[in-house]
Design a protein around this motif. Structure first.
Motif, short mmCIF file in Angstrom:
data_model
loop_
_atom_site.label_atom_id
_atom_site.label_comp_id
_atom_site.label_asym_id
_atom_site.label_seq_id
_atom_site.Cartn_x
_atom_site.Cartn_y
_atom_site.Cartn_z
N LEU A 126 0.99 -1.03 0.01
CA LEU A 126 0.27 -0.28 0.42
C LEU A 126 1.12 1.14 0.12
CD1 LEU A 126 -2.37 1.50 0.50
CD2 LEU A 126 -2.94 0.77 2.23
N ASP A 127 1.87 1.40 0.67
CA ASP A 127 2.83 2.59 1.15
C ASP A 127 3.96 2.61 -0.43
OD1 ASP A 127 4.20 4.57 2.16
OD2 ASP A 127 6.20 3.08 1.71
N ARG A 128 3.94 1.29 -1.24
CA ARG A 128 4.74 0.76 -2.57
C ARG A 128 3.95 1.56 -3.54
NH1 ARG A 128 5.94 -3.90 -5.24
NH2 ARG A 128 5.62 -4.48 -3.26
N ALA B 158 -6.72 5.24 2.80
CA ALA B 158 -6.77 4.47 3.16
C ALA B 158 -4.15 3.86 3.46
CB ALA B 158 -6.33 3.25 2.44
N ALA B 159 -3.76 4.42 3.21
CA ALA B 159 -2.45 4.60 3.71
C ALA B 159 -2.02 5.47 5.29
CB ALA B 159 -1.76 4.94 2.43
N ALA B 160 -2.84 6.26 5.36
CA ALA B 160 -2.92 6.78 6.13
C ALA B 160 -3.44 6.06 7.42
CB ALA B 160 -3.75 7.98 6.16
N GLU B 161 -4.92 5.04 7.22
CA GLU B 161 -5.66 4.82 8.62
C GLU B 161 -5.25 2.99 8.48
OE1 GLU B 161 -9.51 6.11 8.35
OE2 GLU B 161 -9.02 7.88 7.13
N GLU C 280 -4.49 -5.42 4.55
CA GLU C 280 -4.84 -4.23 4.29
C GLU C 280 -3.63 -3.68 3.39
OE1 GLU C 280 -8.46 -2.94 6.42
OE2 GLU C 280 -6.59 -1.83 7.27
N ARG C 281 -2.27 -3.87 4.45
CA ARG C 281 -1.60 -3.27 4.06
C ARG C 281 -0.48 -4.21 2.34
NH1 ARG C 281 -1.29 1.77 6.08
NH2 ARG C 281 0.58 1.85 4.92
N GLU C 282 -0.46 -5.07 2.73
CA GLU C 282 -0.01 -6.34 1.71
C GLU C 282 -1.22 -6.01 0.15
OE1 GLU C 282 0.95 -11.39 0.65
OE2 GLU C 282 0.89 -9.86 2.85
N HIS C 283 -2.43 -5.92 0.59
CA HIS C 283 -3.12 -6.27 -0.71
C HIS C 283 -3.60 -4.57 -1.89
CE1 HIS C 283 -2.63 -10.99 -0.68
NE2 HIS C 283 -2.62 -10.43 0.81
N THR D 207 -2.64 -14.62 3.56
CA THR D 207 -2.59 -13.43 4.59
C THR D 207 -4.04 -13.18 5.62
OG1 THR D 207 -1.68 -12.31 2.69
CG2 THR D 207 -2.19 -11.07 4.47
N LEU D 208 -5.03 -13.13 5.07
CA LEU D 208 -5.96 -13.73 6.49
C LEU D 208 -5.89 -14.66 7.67
CD1 LEU D 208 -9.67 -13.25 4.42
CD2 LEU D 208 -8.53 -11.58 6.34
N ARG D 209 -5.26 -15.71 6.74
CA ARG D 209 -5.53 -17.06 7.99
C ARG D 209 -4.14 -16.83 9.12
NH1 ARG D 209 -4.00 -20.96 4.29
NH2 ARG D 209 -5.98 -20.28 3.04
N ALA D 210 -3.26 -15.97 8.08
CA ALA D 210 -2.56 -15.82 9.88
C ALA D 210 -2.31 -14.23 10.39
CB ALA D 210 -0.77 -15.10 8.57
N GLU D 211 -3.41 -13.93 9.86
CA GLU D 211 -3.61 -12.63 10.61
C GLU D 211 -4.47 -12.83 11.81
OE1 GLU D 211 -4.97 -8.51 9.49
OE2 GLU D 211 -6.58 -9.89 8.67
#
Length: 681
Positions: free
Chosen positions: A79-81, A149-152, A158-161, A246-250
């Protein structure tokens, strides 16, 4: 307005390392994607966003050599990228693409771009719901939405996807979706994640005509229709496996509260009593602070107006049996929408659905449709009274809101006394009480209406004995199968237990959420429909009829009922094991059949049942599960969903045990105890 396509790509893929630069049909995979991106109508520029890791130096070098702008950033925080690239390009509108979609269709992506612009949306896509092949994914959003999105966004997924924060917060970000023109396209897999995908894509591209422009989805489809065996190459690979991982690991995401829900409730209560159309969906049935408004559902999950995601064990109060946005049901609705909703005469759909019900329900010889369960139960009672010429009825269970039934409960305000006196309540399982009612009113009782089963398993022979008693007194037996129908068995509890009533009412799961119900039964009794008055403007509304046909057809072709039994049994067993783990076996158990297990809280010396249930529900909700009092499972619930539920239960049972140990559970409750509307079961 500057529109930039940002292609997310990297070489360090877990499942297929180096895929971005793999040679596919004579050129790197990334070259196919860039060419398609550059051909999207309305685009100003296509760029690549890759990581700042050494593994992606080669990808950056390819971009430089081919004049493609490349922006590098965090490997994990994609997301930051994206934000870094958008800012560097001074983009107003961002098109999100991924480097593993070499068959991307510029026309499809352009349609998403056009939809966003025409509707002035914050976010548009062709993936929510997913109706296009996996590999044509395109998302378009504003720079302002990306900045928010990037701020919150604070969840790892959410950051990865990149876009889940936008999709989940539908109350905040206006969004729509481009729907595919052909049914079933979502089952196609045209993306690149594994070796089998590469084999598939190579075979398809080898059969496409050579030309300078990227292929359209229709050209790819034509190849597959001519060579259907190609689909077998990668058919078994699961869609969006990376996202699911990713969801599973969260585990359990942090709950974001219900601030917006609270504000909307205050607004709603000014114009809507209780702020809701249904008692069981209102704030009086949930702990204070619970979500009161949802924005959307997908599969077995729902999202609230504050952006929280829940595994949904309410399922719309049981209608959602296949799952939210079931592709087969939704396609049936879309197709019928092109023909009209409520027409001036009957449609063939009424006959088609009635024929299916007659085929699958043992007692059904004729059918009439309604819109909800109360329509069907009330029609059955009116039929019974007309057929027998008697006025009194016996009720056993919950049968809706009409005067004839609700007048016999404590919720009888507004029901005339003369009406209340005509309905008598019988306890489930008590044959002596049933006999006593018939003897007290000889020749006056038209019917016994009963739920063939809810929380209590019928004793061997009980339902047949009930039928014998009812018939011995010249009355009719009516099964209320609004809940058990399409859940215990395709033909309802009567099919499961082998006892056929005279009449039966069906609803809820019959339309997977669409408003439809039916009263079915003996043809000679249903013939009275020509004499009584049971008639409504929307009885033949076509979208619900089409949905119900799709539900039945899917249940006949796929193991829907079997899965409900399997998952229900597993979840109930694990739930009781967790209760035992926390020393709560004497307090909590599960009752009922596996497809619809109900929580049974027992009195405790230190706390009322209502207080214990409230505390449990409060903590379950804050750990990502929407729950009332039962496991209302649907076909779309996954093992991952059940994992979320069991982790939430583990936490909630732990808190319940801790508070019971204090001896002050109720006075320490974080909110007022939820009280039942009235007791039925």
């Amino acid at each position: 307005m500057k529109t930039i396509a940002i292609i997310q790509a990297r070489q360090s893929s877990t499942r297929l390392p180096g895929k971005a630069l793999m040679d596919l049909a004579g050129k790197p995979v990334i070259a196919h994607v860039v060419a398609a991106a550059q051909a999207i109508p309305g685009i100003d520029r296509a760029v690549v966003a890759t990581t700042d890791q050494p593994a992606d130096d080669a990808l950056a070098a390819w971009c430089t050599a081919h004049g493609v702008p490349c922006h590098r950033g965090s490997e994990e925080d994609v997301l930051d990228r994206f934000l870094l690239a958008a800012r560097a390009e001074q983009a107003d509108i961002i098109i999100r693409l991924t480097g593993d979609c070499p068959l991307l269709d510029p026309w499809v992506a352009g349609s998403v771009v056009a939809l966003r612009a025409a509707r002035k949306l914050d976010y548009a896509s062709n993936i929510a719901p997913a109706t296009w092949p996996d590999g044509l994914d395109c998302e378009v959003f504003t720079r302002a939405a990306l900045e928010a999105a990037a701020a919150e966004a604070n969840r790892p997924m959410e950051r990865e996807h990149v876009t889940p924060f936008l999709r989940d917060n539908r109350h905040r970000f206006r969004q729509e979706c481009v729907i595919a023109p052909l049914p079933g396209l979502q089952a196609e897999r045209w993306t690149l994640d594994e070796d089998k995908d590469f084999e598939f894509l190579s075979a398809v591209l080898a059969r496409l005509p050579a030309k300078a422009t990227p292929p359209s989805w229709m050209e790819v489809w034509a190849v597959l229709e001519a060579n259907p065996d190609l689909r077998d190459i990668n058919r078994k690979i699961v869609r969006n496996a990376g996202f699911a991982k990713t969801l599973r690991a969260e585990k359990a995401p942090a709950w974001r509260g219900a601030k917006v829900s609270g504000e909307l409730l205050k607004r709603a209560e000014k114009v809507i009593p209780l702020g809701s159309q249904t008692f069981s969906k209102s704030h009086i049935q949930y702990p204070a602070g619970a979500p009161m408004f949802l924005t959307h559902g997908q599969g077995g999950r729902v999202w609230d107006v504050d952006g929280n995601c829940y595994v949904d064990l309410v399922s719309g109060l049981l209608p959602v049996v296949l799952g939210y946005q079931d592709p087969d049901v939704d396609q049936a609705i879309r197709s019928q929408l092109n023909n009209g909703i409520s027409l001036s005469l009957a449609t063939e759909l009424e006959t088609e659905l009635a024929e299916r019900l007659v085929e699958i329900i043992p007692c059904a010889e004729a059918v009439r449709f309604g819109k909800n369960g109360t329509d069907a139960t009330s029609a059955a009672i009116r039929l019974a009274r007309a057929f027998t010429g008697r006025d009194r009825v016996i009720a056993c269970g919950y049968h809706g809101w009409q005067d004839w039934y609700i007048g016999a409960t404590v919720r009888n305000k507004g029901v005339p006394g003369a009406v209340r006196e005509l309905t008598h309540m019988a306890p489930y399982g008590d044959l002596d009480a049933l006999q006593a009612l018939f003897k007290a009113h000889p020749g006056e009782i038209a019917a016994l209406i009963m739920e063939p089963m809810n929380a209590v398993e019928p004793a061997p022979g009980y339902l047949q004995q009930v039928k014998d008693i009812v018939h011995a007194h010249g009355a009719l037996l009516v099964f209320d199968e609004v809940i058990t129908g399409f859940r215990y068995a395709l033909g309802g509890a009567q099919a499961l237990f082998g006892v056929t009533p005279d009449l039966a009412s069906f609803g809820k799961a019959m339309g997977n959420g669409m408003p439809i119900s039916a009263v079915v039964g003996r043809a000679d009794i249903l013939h009275e429909m020509e004499n009584i008055f049971f008639s409504g403007t929307f009885g033949g509304e076509t979208l619900s009829l089409a949905a119900s046909i799709a539900v039945i057809d899917k249940m006949k072709s796929q193991p829907v009922i079997e899965r409900l039994w399997q998952m229900g049994d597993l979840l109930a067993t694990e739930t009781e094991a967790l209760a035992a783990k926390h020393g709560l076996s004497d307090v909590v158990s599960m009752v009922g059949k596996a497809p619809w297990k109900i929580f049974a809280f027992k009195p405790h010396p230190q706390a009322r049942v209502e207080a214990m249930k409230t505390l449990f529900s409060y903590h379950v909700m804050q750990n990502g599960v929407l729950l009332l009092a039962s496991h209302n499972l649907c076909f779309a619930h996954t093992e991952d969903d059940l994992g979320v539920v069991l982790r939430a239960y583990d936490t909630a049972f732990g808190r319940l045990a801790e508070e019971l140990a204090t001896g002050k559970l109720e006075e320490r409750l974080p909110c007022k105890a939820v009280e039942p509307i009235f007791k039925v079961r």
